[in-house]
Motif scaffolding. Structure first.
Motif, PDB file in Angstrom:
ATOM      1  N   GLN A   1       0.803  -1.016  -0.018  1.00  0.00           N
ATOM      2  CA  GLN A   1       0.066   0.036   0.163  1.00  0.00           C
ATOM      3  C   GLN A   1       0.883   1.442  -0.042  1.00  0.00           C
ATOM      4  O   GLN A   1       2.015   1.304   0.662  1.00  0.00           O
TER       5      GLN A   1
ATOM      6  N   GLY B   1      -2.965   3.848  -3.492  1.00  0.00           N
ATOM      7  CA  GLY B   1      -2.885   2.725  -4.110  1.00  0.00           C
ATOM      8  C   GLY B   1      -1.662   1.728  -4.008  1.00  0.00           C
ATOM      9  O   GLY B   1      -1.473   1.348  -2.685  1.00  0.00           O
TER      10      GLY B   1
ATOM     11  N   HIS C   1      -0.338   2.082  -9.029  1.00  0.00           N
ATOM     12  CA  HIS C   1      -1.918   1.687  -9.355  1.00  0.00           C
ATOM     13  C   HIS C   1      -2.611   2.394  -8.433  1.00  0.00           C
ATOM     14  O   HIS C   1      -2.650   2.133  -7.225  1.00  0.00           O
TER      15      HIS C   1
ATOM     16  N   ALA D   1      -5.542   3.837  -6.589  1.00  0.00           N
ATOM     17  CA  ALA D   1      -6.991   3.259  -5.954  1.00  0.00           C
ATOM     18  C   ALA D   1      -7.907   4.435  -5.814  1.00  0.00           C
ATOM     19  O   ALA D   1      -9.124   4.454  -6.079  1.00  0.00           O
ATOM     20  N   ASP D   2      -7.261   5.674  -5.257  1.00  0.00           N
ATOM     21  CA  ASP D   2      -8.087   6.656  -4.992  1.00  0.00           C
ATOM     22  C   ASP D   2      -7.426   8.062  -4.800  1.00  0.00           C
ATOM     23  O   ASP D   2      -6.018   7.866  -4.794  1.00  0.00           O
TER      24      ASP D   2
END
Length: 97
Positions: A3, A74, A89, A91-92
């Motif tokens: 993360q 992400g 990547h 995610a938000d």
């Protein structure tokens, strides 16, 4: 756990495209610039990282203002199966005021 939380600006962004499965995706370059403390000593940290936003978030990411700071969350993954390069990547994300 994989993360990542990063404050950065969107330096470059490609046009919205679709994967063969029909998933919307946007690739970009994020620019981070901060001062961190390492071993009790301030250190200037500046880097560019490849990123992508896929699925529902890609539309919002595609409309985000270039050069404005955002907090991205992400994970990191290889660019492709045979690559050693990493891609963030997203995610938000949220704007930093």
């Amino acid at each position: 756990m994989n993360q990542l939380c990063l404050v950065a600006t969107i330096a470059e962004r490609d046009v919205l495209r679709y994967t063969p499965a029909g998933i919307p995706i946007v690739s970009a370059k994020l620019l981070h610039d901060s001062e961190q403390v390492e071993a009790g000593v301030p250190r200037s940290v500046t880097f560019e990282i490849s990123a992508l936003a896929a699925g529902e978030i890609s539309g919002r990411f595609n409309q985000a203002e270039l050069g404005k700071p955002f907090r991205f969350t992400g994970f990191l993954a290889r660019k492709n199966r045979n690559s050693k390069s990493l891609v963030f990547h997203i995610a938000d994300f949220e704007a930093i005021t």
